[in-house]
Scaffold this motif. Structure first.
Motif, short mmCIF file in Angstrom:
data_model
loop_
_atom_site.label_atom_id
_atom_site.label_comp_id
_atom_site.label_asym_id
_atom_site.label_seq_id
_atom_site.Cartn_x
_atom_site.Cartn_y
_atom_site.Cartn_z
N SER A 94 -4.94 14.89 7.41
CA SER A 94 -5.53 13.56 7.20
C SER A 94 -4.48 12.59 6.68
O SER A 94 -3.44 13.00 6.17
N VAL A 95 -4.82 11.31 6.83
CA VAL A 95 -3.99 10.24 6.28
C VAL A 95 -4.77 9.59 5.14
O VAL A 95 -5.90 9.13 5.33
N ILE A 96 -4.19 9.59 3.94
CA ILE A 96 -4.82 8.96 2.76
C ILE A 96 -4.05 7.68 2.44
O ILE A 96 -2.85 7.73 2.14
N MET A 97 -4.76 6.57 2.47
CA MET A 97 -4.15 5.27 2.16
C MET A 97 -4.58 4.84 0.76
O MET A 97 -5.76 4.93 0.39
N LEU A 98 -3.62 4.39 -0.03
CA LEU A 98 -3.86 3.94 -1.40
C LEU A 98 -3.44 2.48 -1.56
O LEU A 98 -2.41 2.07 -1.00
N GLU A 99 -4.21 1.75 -2.31
CA GLU A 99 -3.83 0.35 -2.63
C GLU A 99 -4.06 0.13 -4.11
O GLU A 99 -5.17 0.35 -4.62
N PRO A 100 -3.03 -0.31 -4.87
CA PRO A 100 -3.19 -0.54 -6.31
C PRO A 100 -4.27 -1.59 -6.59
O PRO A 100 -4.29 -2.66 -5.95
N THR A 101 -5.16 -1.29 -7.51
CA THR A 101 -6.23 -2.25 -7.83
C THR A 101 -5.71 -3.48 -8.55
O THR A 101 -6.41 -4.49 -8.64
N ARG A 102 -4.48 -3.41 -9.08
CA ARG A 102 -3.94 -4.60 -9.76
C ARG A 102 -3.79 -5.78 -8.80
O ARG A 102 -3.81 -6.93 -9.23
N GLN A 103 -3.63 -5.47 -7.52
CA GLN A 103 -3.53 -6.55 -6.54
C GLN A 103 -4.86 -7.32 -6.46
O GLN A 103 -4.88 -8.55 -6.46
N GLY A 115 -3.75 21.57 4.13
CA GLY A 115 -4.08 20.88 2.90
C GLY A 115 -2.89 20.59 2.03
O GLY A 115 -3.04 20.21 0.86
N SER A 116 -1.66 20.80 2.58
CA SER A 116 -0.44 20.49 1.83
C SER A 116 0.06 19.10 2.19
O SER A 116 -0.24 18.56 3.26
N VAL A 117 0.84 18.53 1.27
CA VAL A 117 1.40 17.19 1.50
C VAL A 117 2.56 17.31 2.47
O VAL A 117 3.56 17.99 2.19
N GLU A 118 2.41 16.58 3.58
CA GLU A 118 3.47 16.59 4.58
C GLU A 118 4.48 15.48 4.31
O GLU A 118 5.66 15.60 4.62
N GLY A 119 3.99 14.43 3.69
CA GLY A 119 4.87 13.31 3.37
C GLY A 119 4.11 12.25 2.61
O GLY A 119 2.89 12.11 2.75
N SER A 120 4.84 11.46 1.76
CA SER A 120 4.18 10.39 0.99
C SER A 120 5.20 9.32 0.63
O SER A 120 6.40 9.60 0.55
N SER A 121 4.71 8.12 0.44
CA SER A 121 5.57 6.99 0.07
C SER A 121 5.60 6.86 -1.45
O SER A 121 4.54 6.89 -2.11
N ASN A 122 6.79 6.73 -1.98
CA ASN A 122 6.94 6.47 -3.43
C ASN A 122 6.21 7.50 -4.29
O ASN A 122 5.62 7.14 -5.33
N THR A 154 0.83 -1.20 0.00
CA THR A 154 0.00 0.00 0.00
C THR A 154 0.87 1.25 0.00
O THR A 154 2.08 1.19 0.22
N GLU A 155 0.23 2.39 -0.28
CA GLU A 155 0.90 3.69 -0.26
C GLU A 155 0.18 4.61 0.71
O GLU A 155 -1.03 4.42 0.99
N VAL A 156 0.92 5.63 1.23
CA VAL A 156 0.34 6.58 2.17
C VAL A 156 0.68 8.00 1.73
O VAL A 156 1.77 8.27 1.21
N VAL A 157 -0.29 8.89 1.95
CA VAL A 157 -0.08 10.33 1.72
C VAL A 157 -0.59 11.05 2.98
O VAL A 157 -1.75 10.86 3.37
N ILE A 158 0.30 11.86 3.61
CA ILE A 158 -0.06 12.55 4.85
C ILE A 158 -0.23 14.03 4.53
O ILE A 158 0.67 14.68 4.00
N MET A 159 -1.42 14.53 4.82
CA MET A 159 -1.75 15.93 4.57
C MET A 159 -1.75 16.69 5.89
O MET A 159 -2.21 16.17 6.91
#
Length: 444
Positions: free
Chosen positions: A130-139, A84-91, A75-80
């Motif tokens: 907020s914390v936004i979690m992403l998971e690729p649908t290809r999985q 409303g700015s991006v504080e940090g994100s994976s990949n 999974t991937e994470v985006v921390i706002m």
């Protein structure tokens, strides 16, 4: 579609196939939906876990730690932050974040796994951000593909089971029934049936045993009837001969009573002779001695013999014939058949009318211009003692056995005989397809 085995097999196969298709479709959709729901729930829980950590310590160190955890995961994470700015994100996952997600409340922001690149879940942080979690649908698509493979294997195994079960269904149910039907078809011949299925202990075995018993009883009845016909015909021949002889003497003395007695004795004598002939045919005490015969010449000779009788009644008797051909027949017996048919046509054809005999390669047809026969009577025309008109008069009052005798003789030649109405009268056809036209025919 008239075979029982085919009907049962198609019904069974269609029913199972429909049930299997619906069941697999429902189970497949349920499993897919359950899998997607589980993934979304897991994604939401993972985001909530990060949210709880960041709520207590929202600083650069904690953000980096959360990002580092997700960089090695699926999974991937985006921390706002609260601005409303991006504080940090994976990949560099922030590139995939949609504006609509940022406006979504807590929970699942994207669940269209078929058309979208990522699933998304939002977990708001107390105090802002907020914390936004992403998971690729290809999985998920990979999991669904694997699930489809499993279902395909299950469908293939089920199909093989259906084929095997259909074979056993045909072998244990329909095949015995077809065997019984084939054996039952010989009932009319008076044979005692031997049905192998009598050893079974189920309903098919009971049916086989019942048919076997019926065949035995029928055989006994037919044997008794044949013996009766033979005995009664033999016992009546001598007294009828005496009656006919003495009636002939009275007839010579111009006695009207003697004439009546003689005519009736003659009718009774012909009936007894027909009974005796039929008994001989049924007991197979006669033989068919076929010889190579030029059919057109043979039929013409019979017609020439019958011409005087037709001329006397003012009825025209004609013949149409193709090119000469040969058949292996017993001339004496087939001549007897032709005389029966022509005599029958003579009785029912009015004066000034025509009887036509058509001789072709595979059939002989005798067509008259009489009143024809009722359609319901046609199937019984060759039955013993069957009379289309119930009245027994001197003009058309035959014994009722002539056509039955003709049928026995024709079938002994491996031929067939049948009748049908035409626009002008009745046509009786002798089908010669089963009669050999070579001299190597096996003698009976």
């Amino acid at each position: 579609m008239n075979r029982l085995s085919l009907k049962i097999s198609l019904f069974y196969l269609t029913g199972i196939a429909v049930i299997l298709t619906i069941s697999l479709f429902l189970v497949h959709n349920h499993l897919v939906d359950q899998q997607v729901e589980n993934e979304l729930e897991r994604l939401q829980q993972r985001g909530d876990s990060h949210r709880d950590v960041l709520t207590e310590n929202f600083n650069r160190t904690t953000v980096s730690h959360v990002v580092m955890m997700e960089e090695k995961a699926l999974t991937e994470v985006v921390i706002m932050n609260e601005n409303g700015s991006v504080e940090g994100s994976s990949n560099q996952a922030e590139a995939y974040v949609k504006d609509s997600w940022l406006r979504a409340p807590e929970g699942i922001a994207e669940d269209d796994w078929r058309n979208e690149q990522f699933l998304a879940a939002i977990s708001p942080i107390e105090g802002g951000g907020s914390v936004i979690m992403l998971e690729p649908t290809r999985q998920i698509q990979s999991l669904i593909t694997e699930l489809n493979h499993h279902f395909a294997i299950a469908a293939l195994l089920t199909g093989l089971f259906l084929v095997v079960s259909l074979y056993f269904l045909s072998h244990f149910i329909t095949k015995p029934l077809l065997s019984i039907r084939k054996a039952a078809g010989k009932l009319s011949q008076g044979d005692v049936l031997t049905v192998p299925e009598t050893k079974r202990n189920d309903e098919i075995g009971e049916l086989a045993r019942s048919i076997t018993k019926i065949s035995g009883d029928l055989h006994q009845i037919q044997q008794s009837r044949k013996a009766f016909l033979t005995s009664i015909a033999h016992e009546l021949r001598t007294p009828i001969t005496y009656i006919k002889g003495y009636a002939g003497l009275l007839k010579k003395q111009d006695s009207s009573y003697g004439k009546i007695i003689y005519e009736e004795a003659d009718r009774l004598h012909r009936l007894i002779e027909d009974l005796f002939e039929l008994a001989r045919l049924e007991e197979n005490s006669f033989t068919i001695e076929p010889e190579k015969t030029k059919m057109t010449v043979f039929i013409r000779s019979v017609i020439e013999r019958m011409q005087p009788a037709f001329h006397k009644e003012n009825i025209s008797l004609g013949i149409t014939a193709e090119q000469p051909f040969y058949k292996m027949i017993d001339q004496k017996r087939l001549e007897q058949v032709m005389i029966i048919l022509l005599d029958n046509a003579l009785k029912y054809t009015p004066s000034q009318k025509t009887v036509t005999v058509s001789v072709e390669k595979e059939k002989i047809e005798v067509t008259d211009e009489g009143p024809g026969v009722r359609e319901d009577a046609l199937p019984h025309l060759f039955d013993r003692f069957y009379r289309v008109d119930a009245s027994r008069n001197r003009d058309t009052g035959g014994t009722g056995l002539g056509l039955a005798i003709a049928k026995e003789i024709v079938e002994a030649h491996d031929a067939a005989i049948f009748a049908e109405n035409t626009k002008t009268g009745l046509k009786i056809t002798i089908d010669l397809k089963g009669v050999a036209d070579e001299e190597d025919r096996t003698r009976r």
